[in-house]
Design a protein around this motif. Structure first.
Motif, mmCIF file in Angstrom:
data_model
loop_
_atom_site.group_PDB
_atom_site.id
_atom_site.type_symbol
_atom_site.label_atom_id
_atom_site.label_comp_id
_atom_site.label_asym_id
_atom_site.label_seq_id
_atom_site.Cartn_x
_atom_site.Cartn_y
_atom_site.Cartn_z
ATOM 1 N N UNK A 125 3.621 2.221 23.144
ATOM 2 C CA UNK A 125 2.467 1.850 22.303
ATOM 3 C C UNK A 125 1.172 1.904 23.107
ATOM 4 N N UNK A 126 1.225 1.438 24.343
ATOM 5 C CA UNK A 126 0.040 1.485 25.202
ATOM 6 C C UNK A 126 -0.457 2.924 25.364
ATOM 7 N N UNK A 127 0.464 3.848 25.620
ATOM 8 C CA UNK A 127 0.088 5.246 25.822
ATOM 9 C C UNK A 127 -0.449 5.849 24.520
ATOM 10 N N UNK A 128 0.204 5.540 23.405
ATOM 11 C CA UNK A 128 -0.261 6.027 22.104
ATOM 12 C C UNK A 128 -1.673 5.547 21.801
ATOM 13 N N UNK A 134 6.860 6.199 30.953
ATOM 14 C CA UNK A 134 5.539 6.843 31.004
ATOM 15 C C UNK A 134 5.655 8.361 31.149
ATOM 16 N N UNK A 135 6.709 8.805 31.862
ATOM 17 C CA UNK A 135 6.977 10.251 32.002
ATOM 18 C C UNK A 135 5.754 11.044 32.488
ATOM 19 N N UNK A 136 4.997 10.442 33.385
ATOM 20 C CA UNK A 136 3.874 11.156 33.978
ATOM 21 C C UNK A 136 2.653 11.314 33.086
ATOM 22 N N UNK A 137 2.686 10.720 31.892
ATOM 23 C CA UNK A 137 1.553 10.882 30.967
ATOM 24 C C UNK A 137 0.335 10.083 31.413
ATOM 25 N N UNK A 138 0.574 8.946 32.042
ATOM 26 C CA UNK A 138 -0.508 8.152 32.642
ATOM 27 C C UNK A 138 -0.007 7.666 33.997
ATOM 28 N N UNK A 139 -0.914 7.397 34.939
ATOM 29 C CA UNK A 139 -0.465 6.899 36.243
ATOM 30 C C UNK A 139 0.127 5.493 36.146
ATOM 31 N N UNK A 140 1.121 5.244 36.981
ATOM 32 C CA UNK A 140 1.746 3.919 37.093
ATOM 33 C C UNK A 140 1.437 3.360 38.474
ATOM 34 N N UNK A 141 0.777 2.216 38.493
ATOM 35 C CA UNK A 141 0.406 1.528 39.723
ATOM 36 C C UNK A 141 1.302 0.294 39.820
#
Length: 292
Positions: A30-33, A67-74
């Motif tokens: 949902x966050x990515x969407x 996330x599958x690389x769609x946004x960075x994960x920190x």
């Protein structure tokens, strides 16, 4: 710049005292969407202090996988125990997180030289981008601008800071001392727009758990030079920011997400549910904002 815009300091959903993987994947998706710029598992908001090491690693792995690389994960990977921080940071790299969020050692109260030595020790064992987390209200330690500049200039892995001091003078001094290649992120939802105005690059946000689009839109508007739009969104976010800190984080934000149907409300001791009065106030706020 790899880490800019709005990053959500994700809550960790629990069910029957276990990590609720289904709810967590749903939240990440949902966050990515909604257009979030990045994700932070296992921070303060993720109740990292009460996760076992195995759970900590599980949460990072799920976030990176979803996330599958769609946004960075920190990935949150810090500790006041340098050896423990090395272990968690090593796992963050193995899990293919894009960077590690490393809190300054709490309770120990190291000197500036000790701080530099701590981060150097981690970097010697694990080379990946580090964002230093400066949160004096929780650690009893405040990283001054000159020390931050030392970390940046002496340790190539240190690329930025999550600044949760709320002190705009100090934040401006960090920007000045470290220069334009150093990423400065707000760790305090009330100071995002002012931080951007003094040369910062974004936020690691609690409030974006429930309002990811609004927070990321505000950062984008500022970067696009749309100051009035950014200000309007900032003012619209303020009541939600206040709501997220009615009591100790992450009690209100987990309660809000449960009201929104995103997950069950389950906290780990020593955190306990909101008082009835604050729960009613939060429900009224979310209703007014059209979130429930």
């Amino acid at each position: 710049m790899q880490f800019q815009g709005a990053f959500t300091a994700l809550v960790t959903p629990f069910k029957n005292d276990q990590v609720d993987e289904d709810a967590y994947r749903k939240l990440v998706e949902w966050q990515i969407e909604q257009g979030i710029d990045g994700l932070v598992p296992c921070g303060t908001t993720g109740e990292s202090a009460t996760l076992s090491h195995e759970e900590h690693k599980q949460v990072i792995k799920i976030c990176v996988d979803q996330a599958k690389g769609r946004v960075p994960v920190l990935a949150g990977a810090g500790s006041n125990n340098t050896r423990e921080a090395i272990d968690l940071t090593r796992y963050a790299k193995e899990a293919k997180a894009d960077g590690a969020l490393l809190i300054t050692p709490y309770y120990n109260k190291p000197t500036p030289n000790g701080l530099v030595a701590h981060f150097k020790a981690i970097a010697q064992e694990v080379s990946m981008p580090f964002v230093v987390y400066n949160v004096p209200g929780r650690t009893g330690l405040n990283v001054q601008a000159q020390t931050m500049a030392r970390l940046f200039h002496e340790i190539p892995e240190v690329v930025g800071v999550k600044e949760a001091s709320g002190d705009l003078k100090q934040i401006a001094e960090v920007v000045e001392a470290c220069g334009p290649d150093f990423t400065v992120l707000s760790g305090e939802d009330f100071t995002v727009l002012p931080l951007l105005a003094v040369g910062g690059h974004g936020v690691i946000s609690v409030t974006s758990n429930i309002a990811p689009k609004m927070m990321s839109d505000m950062c984008r508007a500022f970067r696009a030079g749309e100051q009035n739009k950014a200000l309007g969104l900032s003012l619209e976010l303020l009541p939600l920011c206040r709501g997220m800190f009615l009591e100790t984080n992450p009690i209100p934000v987990k309660t809000a997400l449960s009201m929104m149907g995103m997950m069950d409300l389950e906290l780990r001791l020593p955190l306990v549910p909101l008082t009835p009065e604050n729960e009613a106030a939060l429900k009224a706020l979310l209703t007014d904002k059209g979130l429930i």
